[in-house]
Design an enzyme around this catalytic site. Structure first.
Site, PDB file in Angstrom:
ATOM      1  N   ALA A  80       0.818  -1.215   0.000  1.00  0.00           N
ATOM      2  CA  ALA A  80       0.000   0.000   0.000  1.00  0.00           C
ATOM      3  C   ALA A  80       0.851   1.264   0.000  1.00  0.00           C
ATOM      4  CB  ALA A  80      -0.923   0.001   1.218  1.00  0.00           C
ATOM      5  N   ILE A 140       2.620  -1.756   4.285  1.00  0.00           N
ATOM      6  CA  ILE A 140       3.109  -0.458   3.834  1.00  0.00           C
ATOM      7  C   ILE A 140       4.253  -0.606   2.836  1.00  0.00           C
ATOM      8  CG2 ILE A 140       4.034   1.765   4.571  1.00  0.00           C
ATOM      9  CD1 ILE A 140       2.949   1.118   7.373  1.00  0.00           C
ATOM     10  N   CYS A 141       4.103   0.035   1.680  1.00  0.00           N
ATOM     11  CA  CYS A 141       5.144  -0.031   0.654  1.00  0.00           C
ATOM     12  C   CYS A 141       6.453   0.572   1.131  1.00  0.00           C
ATOM     13  CB  CYS A 141       4.670   0.695  -0.603  1.00  0.00           C
ATOM     14  SG  CYS A 141       5.927   0.865  -1.888  1.00  0.00           S
ATOM     15  N   PHE A 142       6.405   1.762   1.736  1.00  0.00           N
ATOM     16  CA  PHE A 142       7.630   2.478   2.073  1.00  0.00           C
ATOM     17  C   PHE A 142       8.287   1.978   3.354  1.00  0.00           C
ATOM     18  CE2 PHE A 142       6.224   5.108  -1.274  1.00  0.00           C
ATOM     19  CZ  PHE A 142       7.346   5.771  -1.739  1.00  0.00           C
ATOM     20  N   LYS A 156      13.994   4.973   2.006  1.00  0.00           N
ATOM     21  CA  LYS A 156      13.311   4.849   0.717  1.00  0.00           C
ATOM     22  C   LYS A 156      12.525   6.114   0.409  1.00  0.00           C
ATOM     23  CE  LYS A 156       9.964   1.716  -1.498  1.00  0.00           C
ATOM     24  NZ  LYS A 156       9.295   0.409  -1.340  1.00  0.00           N
TER      25      LYS A 156
END
EC number: 2.3.1.181
Length: 269
Positions: A80, A140-142, A156
């Protein structure tokens, strides 16, 4: 020098942005066109989910409604992303093209070189990351960099995802300008409060934004210019400004109506 299309869009809803990206991919497949780079932003905060994420299990829809956050499912994988203060890029092209060829990771690396140069044009020294395994995966993507994503001082700052259909790819990613961490952690669900607090405590060490690493704030126009030049240098191509074709507009509207604005798509997993 080779010429690629460049589409400089303003803000769209999350569903519209995903529909346009997929329309560009489908029309590239149909017409074997030149690669396309698109820049865009979002009309309101939007939580985008990776293709395989489980919306009901991972998203707090009550909090999204309170905060005015749209939720959309991407055609690409990954985790996400909360899109708000960012410039988003997408690239569509043939994997037979030498500048985009190879495995998923190989094409990631080629695209990341342009992103790295974009950061450099802003005076920010980034690095292309090697992926790391973590035992505490979240939605969470980050929360952690994947292979060949962009980091600054280990944090990131650009997260990307790719999908392939036949001989064509779509890769899009978030170039984060600043981040609302409170909002991000409110709109996602966690296995426990303990997990949420543990991930949040380490989040600032793992994720960052352009304005965290600069003594001045850049305008959106400056960021666009920096990354357009970065992609031009990285790919060794010229970009010609373009708009969506009639067929691309028609297909994006169809995809919006039949796919990205439907509950069936959002809750498919």
């Amino acid at each position: 020098m080779e010429t690629w299309r460049f589409i400089d869009h303003c803000s769209f809803s999350g569903a519209e942005n995903m529909a346009i990206d997929e329309a560009l991919l489908q029309e590239a497949i149909n017409n074997h066109g030149a690669p396309v780079l698109r820049f865009y932003t979002w009309t309101r905060p939007t939580l985008s989910l990776g293709y395989f994420q489980k919306a009901q299990e991972e998203v707090d829809f009550s909090e999204c409604e309170k905060l005015g956050v749209e939720v959309v499912r991407r055609p690409t994988g990954g985790r996400a992303v909360l899109h708000e203060f960012e410039l988003t890029y997408s690239i569509v092209g043939s994997i037979q093209h030498p500048k985009l060829s190879g495995t998923v990771l190989e094409s990631y690396l080629k695209i990341s070189k342009g992103l790295l140069l974009g950061l450099k044009n802003l005076g920010i020294e980034g690095e292309i990351a090697e992926g790391k395994k973590t035992s505490d995966l979240s939605a969470i993507c980050f929360e952690a960099p994947s292979w060949y994503e962009l980091t600054v001082m280990g944090r990131k700052v650009i997260g990307s995802a790719q999908v392939r259909r036949g001989d064509y790819l779509l890769q899009h990613g978030a170039i984060v300008i600043k981040m609302d961490v409170d909002k991000l952690f409110r709109v996602l669900k966690f296995k426990s409060l303990e997990q949420k607090e543990r991930i949040r405590a380490s989040f600032h060490r793992k994720a960052g934004a352009i304005h965290d690493f600069s003594s001045r704030e850049f305008s959106l126009a400056e960021i666009k210019e920096a990354f357009l030049a970065g992609f031009s240098e990285g790919f060794e191509v010229n970009f010609i400004r373009s708009e969506l074709s009639l067929k691309e507009r028609e297909l994006s509207r169809q995809l919006l109506r039949e796919k990205y604005n439907t509950r069936e798509w959002l809750f498919r997993f």
